[in-house]
Design a protein around this motif. Sequence first.
Motif, PDB file in Angstrom:
ATOM      1  N   UNK A 112       0.846  -1.201   0.000  1.00  0.00           N
ATOM      2  CA  UNK A 112       0.000   0.000   0.000  1.00  0.00           C
ATOM      3  C   UNK A 112       0.884   1.255   0.000  1.00  0.00           C
ATOM      4  N   UNK A 113       1.574   1.450  -1.118  1.00  0.00           N
ATOM      5  CA  UNK A 113       2.528   2.541  -1.241  1.00  0.00           C
ATOM      6  C   UNK A 113       1.869   3.764  -1.862  1.00  0.00           C
ATOM      7  N   UNK A 114       2.069   4.919  -1.243  1.00  0.00           N
ATOM      8  CA  UNK A 114       1.519   6.162  -1.765  1.00  0.00           C
ATOM      9  C   UNK A 114       2.326   6.641  -2.972  1.00  0.00           C
ATOM     10  N   UNK A 115       1.727   7.545  -3.741  1.00  0.00           N
ATOM     11  CA  UNK A 115       2.419   8.138  -4.886  1.00  0.00           C
ATOM     12  C   UNK A 115       3.630   8.924  -4.392  1.00  0.00           C
ATOM     13  N   UNK A 116       4.778   8.740  -5.074  1.00  0.00           N
ATOM     14  CA  UNK A 116       6.011   9.401  -4.645  1.00  0.00           C
ATOM     15  C   UNK A 116       7.034   9.346  -5.767  1.00  0.00           C
ATOM     16  N   UNK A 117       7.788  10.431  -5.894  1.00  0.00           N
ATOM     17  CA  UNK A 117       8.895  10.504  -6.862  1.00  0.00           C
ATOM     18  C   UNK A 117       8.450  10.129  -8.279  1.00  0.00           C
ATOM     19  N   UNK A 118       7.292  10.622  -8.661  1.00  0.00           N
ATOM     20  CA  UNK A 118       6.801  10.381 -10.009  1.00  0.00           C
ATOM     21  C   UNK A 118       6.090   9.056 -10.197  1.00  0.00           C
ATOM     22  N   UNK A 119       6.079   8.207  -9.186  1.00  0.00           N
ATOM     23  CA  UNK A 119       5.401   6.921  -9.279  1.00  0.00           C
ATOM     24  C   UNK A 119       3.992   7.043  -8.707  1.00  0.00           C
ATOM     25  N   UNK A 120       3.046   6.353  -9.345  1.00  0.00           N
ATOM     26  CA  UNK A 120       1.662   6.405  -8.879  1.00  0.00           C
ATOM     27  C   UNK A 120       1.490   5.502  -7.666  1.00  0.00           C
ATOM     28  N   UNK A 121       0.449   5.735  -6.902  1.00  0.00           N
ATOM     29  CA  UNK A 121       0.135   4.868  -5.759  1.00  0.00           C
ATOM     30  C   UNK A 121      -0.229   3.474  -6.264  1.00  0.00           C
ATOM     31  N   UNK A 122       0.124   2.458  -5.476  1.00  0.00           N
ATOM     32  CA  UNK A 122      -0.169   1.078  -5.908  1.00  0.00           C
ATOM     33  C   UNK A 122      -1.470   0.569  -5.286  1.00  0.00           C
ATOM     34  N   UNK A 123      -2.290   1.486  -4.774  1.00  0.00           N
ATOM     35  CA  UNK A 123      -3.593   1.100  -4.242  1.00  0.00           C
ATOM     36  C   UNK A 123      -4.620   2.153  -4.617  1.00  0.00           C
ATOM     37  N   UNK A 124      -5.874   1.766  -4.454  1.00  0.00           N
ATOM     38  CA  UNK A 124      -6.967   2.681  -4.772  1.00  0.00           C
ATOM     39  C   UNK A 124      -8.049   2.502  -3.714  1.00  0.00           C
ATOM     40  N   UNK A 125      -8.740   3.584  -3.383  1.00  0.00           N
ATOM     41  CA  UNK A 125      -9.795   3.518  -2.375  1.00  0.00           C
ATOM     42  C   UNK A 125     -11.151   3.395  -3.062  1.00  0.00           C
ATOM     43  N   UNK A 126     -11.947   2.437  -2.608  1.00  0.00           N
ATOM     44  CA  UNK A 126     -13.270   2.245  -3.196  1.00  0.00           C
ATOM     45  C   UNK A 126     -14.170   3.412  -2.810  1.00  0.00           C
ATOM     46  N   UNK A 127     -15.026   3.862  -3.709  1.00  0.00           N
ATOM     47  CA  UNK A 127     -15.809   5.080  -3.455  1.00  0.00           C
ATOM     48  C   UNK A 127     -16.934   4.932  -2.441  1.00  0.00           C
ATOM     49  N   UNK A 128     -17.396   3.704  -2.195  1.00  0.00           N
ATOM     50  CA  UNK A 128     -18.534   3.526  -1.283  1.00  0.00           C
ATOM     51  C   UNK A 128     -18.068   3.427   0.165  1.00  0.00           C
ATOM     52  N   UNK A 129     -18.506   4.337   1.040  1.00  0.00           N
ATOM     53  CA  UNK A 129     -18.125   4.273   2.462  1.00  0.00           C
ATOM     54  C   UNK A 129     -19.063   3.346   3.242  1.00  0.00           C
ATOM     55  N   UNK A 130     -18.655   2.995   4.451  1.00  0.00           N
ATOM     56  CA  UNK A 130     -19.455   2.140   5.331  1.00  0.00           C
ATOM     57  C   UNK A 130     -19.505   2.760   6.721  1.00  0.00           C
ATOM     58  N   UNK A 131     -20.628   2.506   7.410  1.00  0.00           N
ATOM     59  CA  UNK A 131     -20.811   3.065   8.751  1.00  0.00           C
ATOM     60  C   UNK A 131     -20.769   1.999   9.828  1.00  0.00           C
ATOM     61  N   UNK A 132     -20.551   0.733   9.444  1.00  0.00           N
ATOM     62  CA  UNK A 132     -20.494  -0.343  10.428  1.00  0.00           C
ATOM     63  C   UNK A 132     -19.319  -1.245  10.120  1.00  0.00           C
ATOM     64  N   UNK A 133     -19.068  -2.186  11.020  1.00  0.00           N
ATOM     65  CA  UNK A 133     -17.931  -3.093  10.856  1.00  0.00           C
ATOM     66  C   UNK A 133     -18.254  -4.274   9.954  1.00  0.00           C
ATOM     67  N   UNK A 134     -19.455  -4.331   9.416  1.00  0.00           N
ATOM     68  CA  UNK A 134     -19.794  -5.302   8.370  1.00  0.00           C
ATOM     69  C   UNK A 134     -19.857  -4.549   7.052  1.00  0.00           C
ATOM     70  N   UNK A 135     -18.967  -4.910   6.144  1.00  0.00           N
ATOM     71  CA  UNK A 135     -18.799  -4.134   4.917  1.00  0.00           C
ATOM     72  C   UNK A 135     -18.945  -5.048   3.710  1.00  0.00           C
ATOM     73  N   UNK A 136     -20.023  -4.878   2.961  1.00  0.00           N
ATOM     74  CA  UNK A 136     -20.262  -5.664   1.743  1.00  0.00           C
ATOM     75  C   UNK A 136     -19.862  -4.833   0.529  1.00  0.00           C
ATOM     76  N   UNK A 137     -18.758  -5.210  -0.081  1.00  0.00           N
ATOM     77  CA  UNK A 137     -18.262  -4.497  -1.254  1.00  0.00           C
ATOM     78  C   UNK A 137     -19.001  -4.999  -2.486  1.00  0.00           C
ATOM     79  N   UNK A 138     -19.530  -4.104  -3.275  1.00  0.00           N
ATOM     80  CA  UNK A 138     -20.160  -4.505  -4.527  1.00  0.00           C
ATOM     81  C   UNK A 138     -19.101  -5.091  -5.456  1.00  0.00           C
ATOM     82  N   UNK A 139     -19.358  -6.277  -5.960  1.00  0.00           N
ATOM     83  CA  UNK A 139     -18.382  -6.933  -6.839  1.00  0.00           C
ATOM     84  C   UNK A 139     -18.137  -6.115  -8.103  1.00  0.00           C
ATOM     85  N   UNK A 140     -19.181  -5.481  -8.631  1.00  0.00           N
ATOM     86  CA  UNK A 140     -19.030  -4.679  -9.846  1.00  0.00           C
ATOM     87  C   UNK A 140     -18.128  -3.475  -9.593  1.00  0.00           C
TER      88      UNK A 140
END
Length: 389
Positions: A85-113
């Motif tokens: 999970x490396x952030x963007x640095x020295x011209x290189x892009x981050x190697x992770x991405x954050x999913x746009x849907x937030x959650x308010x509980x500790x049970x998190x169902x990520x949409x497969x699509x």
Amino acid sequence: MKKLNILVTLLMGGLLFTSCNSDRDDNPTFTLPASFTLNVPANANNNVYDLINSSSITFTANQPDYGGFPLPTSYAMQVSMDSTFTDAKDGKVANYIELPTPFASTTMSIKASELNEQIIALYESVKNTDSYDNQVRPMYIRAKASVSTISNSVVYSNVVKLPNVLANYKAPDISLPTDMYVVGGSIGESWKTWQKMSPVFNSAGQFYTVIYMPANGVFKFGTKENDWNGASAINTITDTNNAAGVSAGSGDNITFANAGWYVLKFVDKIKGAKIQYDLIIDKAVVNITGTTVGGFDQSIPCTAPADQTGQWVSQPFTAAGEVRACVSVPGADWWCTEFTMQISTGNIHYRVEDIPNNWLETLGADYSIQAKVGQKLYFSFDTGKASLK
């Protein structure tokens, strides 16, 4: 670890903590933990997650221990191609991405699509490619937690490995534009003329045109007339050598600080279910090459007019023969941005044909400008007209 004494009334999940006029030992104390636990989904190690044929993947977590009491916590899920999970640095892009849907509980169902789409976008970003190979690969997931009422409260979970994830690129029901136009205060009739851009020959999704911009001049673009798109619709703008001093102006206009003639090149790509527009701007240069100037190993620049009301003029031709004119467009060979004149109408004709040898053989005498020694080519990008004198 970070600690914060909470000396004010704190409402959390129905529990009311009240402080006295002075601090007491039993005041709740916020503690930011180093991490928290994200659980591995059942059968993750033995299952292939075929995302395009699935509905969701459910994760559970233990709420971060903020000091022994619950707090209103929001969660976001992040996905990476490796466990770092490396952030963007020295011209290189981050190697992770954050999913746009937030959650308010500790049970998190990520949409497969959603996960499918984000993995493809991440892969294309990390690999710097426009394609996805549809291969089963391991992916790494972590959760990010934060307390909505407390700043600087972000904490990350452990990293969970999903050994077998199959994301599939599915071609969207859209296609690259076949036409593009520009409109502005100094293009034809102010804000009424939609100047059609020419396609770069043999380059799908690439278009170019030449325009004059006064100081603080502005324009918009579209894929058809009256399709008003501005700076916010463009993914990146490359202002070569900062020649134009381009910026996003009021009314979402694309604004040029510096007056002059410019070549605009749009590079259109399909990204997900949308068209991504990238704009390259450079000083306009128009050249004559070929027989009339001594051979195809030479390029003789034309003289630009003072503004859009004038005409470009070639140097006097030193030999008789067919005129070959071209716009210098970043990243394109001269023969991909060539133009001629239709003799019968005087209209500029931009190359969209394969021309193995010359205009005469390809389109006939009506599109072959046959110059004599000493003549010049006159042309206007604003009116789309040309003449030989």
